[in-house]
Design an enzyme around this catalytic site. Structure first.
Site, PDB file in Angstrom:
ATOM      1  N   GLU A   1      -3.258   9.074 -10.855  1.00 11.76           N
ATOM      2  CA  GLU A   1      -2.807   8.060 -11.481  1.00 11.76           C
ATOM      3  C   GLU A   1      -2.806   8.107 -12.977  1.00 11.76           C
ATOM      4  O   GLU A   1      -3.876   8.305 -13.541  1.00 11.76           O
ATOM      5  CB  GLU A   1      -3.598   6.733 -11.190  1.00 11.76           C
TER       6      GLU A   1
ATOM      7  N   HIS B   1      -0.541   3.749 -10.273  1.00 11.92           N
ATOM      8  CA  HIS B   1      -1.328   4.188  -9.253  1.00 11.92           C
ATOM      9  C   HIS B   1      -0.546   4.864  -8.148  1.00 11.92           C
ATOM     10  O   HIS B   1      -0.415   4.401  -7.029  1.00 11.92           O
ATOM     11  CB  HIS B   1      -1.897   2.509  -8.958  1.00 11.92           C
TER      12      HIS B   1
ATOM     13  N   ASP C   1     -13.302   9.158  -6.144  1.00  6.94           N
ATOM     14  CA  ASP C   1     -12.669   8.150  -6.987  1.00  6.94           C
ATOM     15  C   ASP C   1     -13.231   8.192  -8.386  1.00  6.94           C
ATOM     16  O   ASP C   1     -14.465   7.998  -8.727  1.00  6.94           O
ATOM     17  CB  ASP C   1     -13.291   6.682  -6.168  1.00  6.94           C
TER      18      ASP C   1
ATOM     19  N   ARG D   1       1.456  -6.217  -9.921  1.00  3.15           N
ATOM     20  CA  ARG D   1       1.950  -5.461  -8.540  1.00  3.15           C
ATOM     21  C   ARG D   1       2.565  -6.685  -7.643  1.00  3.15           C
ATOM     22  O   ARG D   1       2.985  -6.397  -6.602  1.00  3.15           O
ATOM     23  CB  ARG D   1       0.853  -4.524  -8.093  1.00  3.15           C
TER      24      ARG D   1
ATOM     25  N   ARG E   1       0.720  -1.394  -0.003  1.00  9.42           N
ATOM     26  CA  ARG E   1      -0.059   0.059  -0.158  1.00  9.42           C
ATOM     27  C   ARG E   1       0.756   1.129   0.157  1.00  9.42           C
ATOM     28  O   ARG E   1       1.283   1.475   0.846  1.00  9.42           O
ATOM     29  CB  ARG E   1      -0.726  -0.039   1.391  1.00  9.42           C
TER      30      ARG E   1
HETATM   31  O1  TA6 Z   1      -7.535   3.815  -8.480  1.00  8.05           O
HETATM   32  C1  TA6 Z   1      -8.436   3.667  -7.602  1.00  8.05           C
HETATM   33  C2  TA6 Z   1      -8.689   2.553  -6.994  1.00  8.05           C
HETATM   34  O2  TA6 Z   1      -9.177   1.749  -7.996  1.00  8.05           O
HETATM   35  C3  TA6 Z   1     -10.222   2.565  -6.083  1.00  8.05           C
HETATM   36  O3  TA6 Z   1     -11.342   2.149  -6.443  1.00  8.05           O
HETATM   37  C4  TA6 Z   1      -9.501   1.856  -4.832  1.00  8.05           C
HETATM   38  O4  TA6 Z   1     -10.112   0.888  -4.291  1.00  8.05           O
HETATM   39  C5  TA6 Z   1      -8.316   1.778  -4.881  1.00  8.05           C
HETATM   40  O5  TA6 Z   1      -7.818   1.705  -6.529  1.00  8.05           O
HETATM   41  C6  TA6 Z   1      -7.336   0.904  -4.312  1.00  8.05           C
HETATM   42  O6  TA6 Z   1      -7.317  -0.479  -4.558  1.00  8.05           O
HETATM   43  P1  TA6 Z   1      -6.383  -1.539  -3.934  1.00  8.05           P
HETATM   44  O7  TA6 Z   1      -7.043  -2.704  -4.480  1.00  8.05           O
HETATM   45  O8  TA6 Z   1      -4.886  -1.168  -3.854  1.00  8.05           O
HETATM   46  O9  TA6 Z   1      -7.000  -1.393  -2.306  1.00  8.05           O
END
Ligand code: TA6
Length: 282
Positions: A257, A155, A200, A85, A62
């Site tokens: 992103e 991201h 979002d 990832r 994260r």
């Molecule tokens: O990029 C935004 C997103 O798609 C959100 O909807 C949010 O859930 C985020 O990515 C994080 O995703 P993750 O799978 O890393 O928790």
């Protein structure tokens, strides 16, 4: 390896550490080819890495710059944000320069990826730091003999002092899909976008430059070949449900992103695609 490029460990996981002669530093995890930290010369870290991020070599980390490939989000049948990832990448090239330092990591299809996505591919992430910039180039080649398509994103978790004080400039006039409002298509009317609740959004049409202003500093974001830009902040409630985020983590991060989402990339056998995102500290 050289003074400018060395292997190190972070929470027990292998990382490559890049430095430039003028003092910029970046840390890149081999797991995910994920930039975890970038500190321009004389500055502060510009990327958010959750203090509760999990470093077990299996769980997505994260923070930093996870790469979503070959699927963005849940727009398909693959696990969320694809598998890149969560794969171990190989370092294939390092280049220390007078005013930059670069590393390239590579991922090719393997048993695990083919079980999820039956395609032959080679992906490369080239990460360079120097002159107040972080440049990330992502390249995908179809090494098989049948076509495939994919969506992708860099991201990027930006580190901010206080998210409510951030102003994002450059989005005005773009259409976007509001994922917190039933994916409703909307038009951005604001010159400065501010974050005061869960956000979002997938904006269509990456502007030539985006500026992320804070009281004491600005970050410029420039993307090439990435026609979409995602803005995400989970805000309080969603953040509380993320086991790898502290309760107040949402206040200190903002995801901006560079992405290719609305129109998937189609690659015939032998073809390749690249996309690039540059962050410029100001
Ligand atoms: O990029 C935004 C997103 O798609 C959100 O909807 C949010 O859930 C985020 O990515 C994080 O995703 P993750 O799978 O890393 O928790």
């Amino acid at each position: 390896m050289t003074d400018q490029i060395e292997m190190a460990e972070l929470h027990g996981q292998p990382v490559i550490k890049l430095q430039t002669p003028d003092g910029a530093v970046a840390l890149i995890s081999l797991f995910g080819a994920q930039v975890l930290s970038w500190t321009p010369a004389g500055g502060e870290d510009r990327l958010y890495l959750s203090p509760k991020a999990v470093f077990d070599g299996e769980t997505a980390i994260r923070g930093g710059v996870p790469v979503c490939f070959p699927q963005f989000g849940e727009l398909g049948t693959l696990p969320k944000h694809g598998f890149a990832r969560k794969q171990r990448w190989e370092v294939t090239n390092t280049r220390p320069g007078k005013d930059f330092t670069l590393v390239t990591l590579r991922l090719v299809d393997n048993e695990e990826t083919r079980a999820l996505w039956p395609h032959a591919f080679a992906a490369e992430m080239s990460i360079a730091i120097g002159a107040g910039r972080l440049d990330i180039e992502f390249e995908v080649e179809n090494t098989g003999d049948t076509p495939f398509s994919f969506t992708a994103a860099l991201h990027t978790y930006l580190k901010v002092k206080e998210v409510e004080a951030v102003r994002i400039e450059g989005l005005r006039g773009l259409e976007y899909r509001d994922c917190v409002d039933g994916n409703t298509p909307k038009l951005e009317m604001n010159t400065s976008v501010i974050i005061e609740e869960k956000v979002d959004r997938i904006y269509h049409g990456m502007p030539p430059a985006l500026l992320v202003h804070e009281d004491h500093r600005t970050l410029g974001i420039h993307a090439e070949n990435c026609p979409d830009v995602v803005i995400w902040n989970p805000w309080e409630h969603k953040c509380a449900n993320l086991a790898d985020m502290p309760a107040d983590g949402f206040r200190h991060m903002l995801c901006v992103e560079a992405a290719v989402v609305r129109q998937p990339v189609e690659l015939a056998a032998g073809e390749s695609w690249w996309g690039r995102q540059s962050l410029v500290a100001m």
